[in-house]
Design a protein around this motif. Sequence first.
Motif, PDB file in Angstrom:
ATOM      1  N   LEU A  88       0.826  -1.207   0.000  1.00  0.00           N
ATOM      2  CA  LEU A  88       0.000   0.000   0.000  1.00  0.00           C
ATOM      3  C   LEU A  88       0.862   1.260   0.000  1.00  0.00           C
ATOM      4  N   VAL A  89       1.941   1.239   0.762  1.00  0.00           N
ATOM      5  CA  VAL A  89       2.835   2.394   0.802  1.00  0.00           C
ATOM      6  C   VAL A  89       3.465   2.614  -0.564  1.00  0.00           C
ATOM      7  N   ARG A  90       3.942   1.538  -1.164  1.00  0.00           N
ATOM      8  CA  ARG A  90       4.567   1.677  -2.486  1.00  0.00           C
ATOM      9  C   ARG A  90       3.553   2.143  -3.540  1.00  0.00           C
ATOM     10  N   LEU A  91       2.317   1.690  -3.424  1.00  0.00           N
ATOM     11  CA  LEU A  91       1.261   2.134  -4.332  1.00  0.00           C
ATOM     12  C   LEU A  91       0.971   3.621  -4.130  1.00  0.00           C
ATOM     13  N   ALA A  92       0.893   4.054  -2.885  1.00  0.00           N
ATOM     14  CA  ALA A  92       0.643   5.467  -2.595  1.00  0.00           C
ATOM     15  C   ALA A  92       1.781   6.339  -3.130  1.00  0.00           C
ATOM     16  N   ILE A  93       3.008   5.883  -3.002  1.00  0.00           N
ATOM     17  CA  ILE A  93       4.141   6.638  -3.550  1.00  0.00           C
ATOM     18  C   ILE A  93       4.011   6.741  -5.064  1.00  0.00           C
ATOM     19  N   SER A  94       3.623   5.665  -5.702  1.00  0.00           N
ATOM     20  CA  SER A  94       3.444   5.680  -7.146  1.00  0.00           C
ATOM     21  C   SER A  94       2.364   6.685  -7.565  1.00  0.00           C
ATOM     22  N   PHE A  95       1.228   6.680  -6.864  1.00  0.00           N
ATOM     23  CA  PHE A  95       0.162   7.644  -7.167  1.00  0.00           C
ATOM     24  C   PHE A  95       0.621   9.073  -6.925  1.00  0.00           C
ATOM     25  N   THR A  96       1.479   9.264  -5.933  1.00  0.00           N
ATOM     26  CA  THR A  96       1.996  10.594  -5.625  1.00  0.00           C
ATOM     27  C   THR A  96       2.909  11.093  -6.739  1.00  0.00           C
ATOM     28  N   LEU A  97       3.788  10.222  -7.195  1.00  0.00           N
ATOM     29  CA  LEU A  97       4.763  10.623  -8.203  1.00  0.00           C
ATOM     30  C   LEU A  97       4.176  10.697  -9.604  1.00  0.00           C
ATOM     31  N   THR A  98       3.153   9.877  -9.872  1.00  0.00           N
ATOM     32  CA  THR A  98       2.523   9.857 -11.196  1.00  0.00           C
ATOM     33  C   THR A  98       1.010   9.838 -11.014  1.00  0.00           C
ATOM     34  N   PRO A  99       0.405  11.005 -10.739  1.00  0.00           N
ATOM     35  CA  PRO A  99      -1.022  11.028 -10.407  1.00  0.00           C
ATOM     36  C   PRO A  99      -1.965  10.794 -11.585  1.00  0.00           C
ATOM     37  N   ASP A 100      -1.519  11.041 -12.794  1.00  0.00           N
ATOM     38  CA  ASP A 100      -2.409  10.885 -13.949  1.00  0.00           C
ATOM     39  C   ASP A 100      -2.480   9.434 -14.380  1.00  0.00           C
ATOM     40  N   GLY A 101      -3.706   8.948 -14.584  1.00  0.00           N
ATOM     41  CA  GLY A 101      -3.902   7.573 -15.017  1.00  0.00           C
ATOM     42  C   GLY A 101      -5.374   7.211 -14.980  1.00  0.00           C
ATOM     43  N   ALA A 102      -5.655   5.933 -14.987  1.00  0.00           N
ATOM     44  CA  ALA A 102      -7.035   5.442 -15.019  1.00  0.00           C
ATOM     45  C   ALA A 102      -7.799   5.749 -13.734  1.00  0.00           C
ATOM     46  N   ILE A 103      -7.090   5.929 -12.633  1.00  0.00           N
ATOM     47  CA  ILE A 103      -7.719   6.233 -11.349  1.00  0.00           C
ATOM     48  C   ILE A 103      -7.602   7.734 -11.113  1.00  0.00           C
ATOM     49  N   ALA A 104      -8.724   8.388 -10.917  1.00  0.00           N
ATOM     50  CA  ALA A 104      -8.749   9.836 -10.695  1.00  0.00           C
ATOM     51  C   ALA A 104      -8.347  10.127  -9.251  1.00  0.00           C
ATOM     52  N   VAL A 105      -7.046  10.229  -8.990  1.00  0.00           N
ATOM     53  CA  VAL A 105      -6.567  10.380  -7.624  1.00  0.00           C
ATOM     54  C   VAL A 105      -6.911  11.730  -7.009  1.00  0.00           C
ATOM     55  N   HIS A 106      -7.429  12.665  -7.796  1.00  0.00           N
ATOM     56  CA  HIS A 106      -7.842  13.968  -7.260  1.00  0.00           C
ATOM     57  C   HIS A 106      -9.317  13.974  -6.879  1.00  0.00           C
ATOM     58  N   ASP A 107      -9.976  12.840  -7.005  1.00  0.00           N
ATOM     59  CA  ASP A 107     -11.406  12.723  -6.707  1.00  0.00           C
ATOM     60  C   ASP A 107     -11.587  11.698  -5.584  1.00  0.00           C
ATOM     61  N   ASP A 108     -11.980  12.180  -4.402  1.00  0.00           N
ATOM     62  CA  ASP A 108     -12.112  11.288  -3.244  1.00  0.00           C
ATOM     63  C   ASP A 108     -13.045  10.114  -3.512  1.00  0.00           C
ATOM     64  N   ASP A 109     -14.151  10.352  -4.216  1.00  0.00           N
ATOM     65  CA  ASP A 109     -15.097   9.263  -4.488  1.00  0.00           C
ATOM     66  C   ASP A 109     -14.473   8.204  -5.385  1.00  0.00           C
ATOM     67  N   ALA A 110     -13.699   8.623  -6.372  1.00  0.00           N
ATOM     68  CA  ALA A 110     -13.028   7.664  -7.258  1.00  0.00           C
ATOM     69  C   ALA A 110     -11.966   6.872  -6.498  1.00  0.00           C
ATOM     70  N   VAL A 111     -11.225   7.546  -5.621  1.00  0.00           N
ATOM     71  CA  VAL A 111     -10.209   6.862  -4.816  1.00  0.00           C
ATOM     72  C   VAL A 111     -10.885   5.876  -3.870  1.00  0.00           C
ATOM     73  N   ARG A 112     -11.998   6.286  -3.268  1.00  0.00           N
ATOM     74  CA  ARG A 112     -12.745   5.407  -2.353  1.00  0.00           C
ATOM     75  C   ARG A 112     -13.231   4.162  -3.101  1.00  0.00           C
ATOM     76  N   GLU A 113     -13.771   4.354  -4.286  1.00  0.00           N
ATOM     77  CA  GLU A 113     -14.259   3.218  -5.079  1.00  0.00           C
ATOM     78  C   GLU A 113     -13.104   2.280  -5.444  1.00  0.00           C
ATOM     79  N   PHE A 114     -11.976   2.849  -5.842  1.00  0.00           N
ATOM     80  CA  PHE A 114     -10.795   2.040  -6.159  1.00  0.00           C
ATOM     81  C   PHE A 114     -10.347   1.244  -4.932  1.00  0.00           C
TER      82      PHE A 114
END
Length: 187
Positions: free
Chosen positions: A151-177
């Motif tokens: 989970l930590v490594r995944l969070a670092i990846s989302f931090t360094l590369t936020p653009d992708g299939a998961i809308a990391v700027h949208d709490d509802d999308a992150v919650r669903e993921f």
Amino acid sequence: MPVDDDLILDAAVEELRAYGLRRTSVDNVARRAGLSRATVYRRFESKNALVQAALVRESSRFFGEIVAAIGPLPTANERLVEGFVVGLRKVRTDALLARLLVSDPEELLPYLTLRGAGVIAAASEFLVDQYRAVVRPRPGGRDPRVLAEMLVRLAISFTLTPDGAIAVHDDDAVREFAQSYLAPLLP
């Protein structure tokens, strides 16, 4: 008079926020802390050690804020999902991380990857403690440390590369993921 590491680390964080990784120097940290350069070097052997200690401490504070947000949640599933949502939101809004990602991404990267063992270990330990606060591990069950590190490594990846299939700027999308893909991984 003994020197408090927090005094030095506070000064380091302020320097990092103001000037970024590249332009922060041990001399400026010492000056901001009201100490000599030699005193800082007695506590931290190099600029890299000082920066790493500052990032580990800031990570611990970061996770303390997440605990405050998820503390009332009763199940490991709820804590995992909401913790992931809150964590990614905090990453997006953290002044120090935002400064470093904008001004010094190539300098920050090693502290989260090649020299990131301290940050990863501290974050993983935090997650394992949160898991154990609500779940009793079963003998022979999956190791929660492995999930925590993942989970930590995944969070670092989302931090360094936020653009992708998961809308990391949208709490509802992150919650669903998190509910769909991360919660099922709980041991």
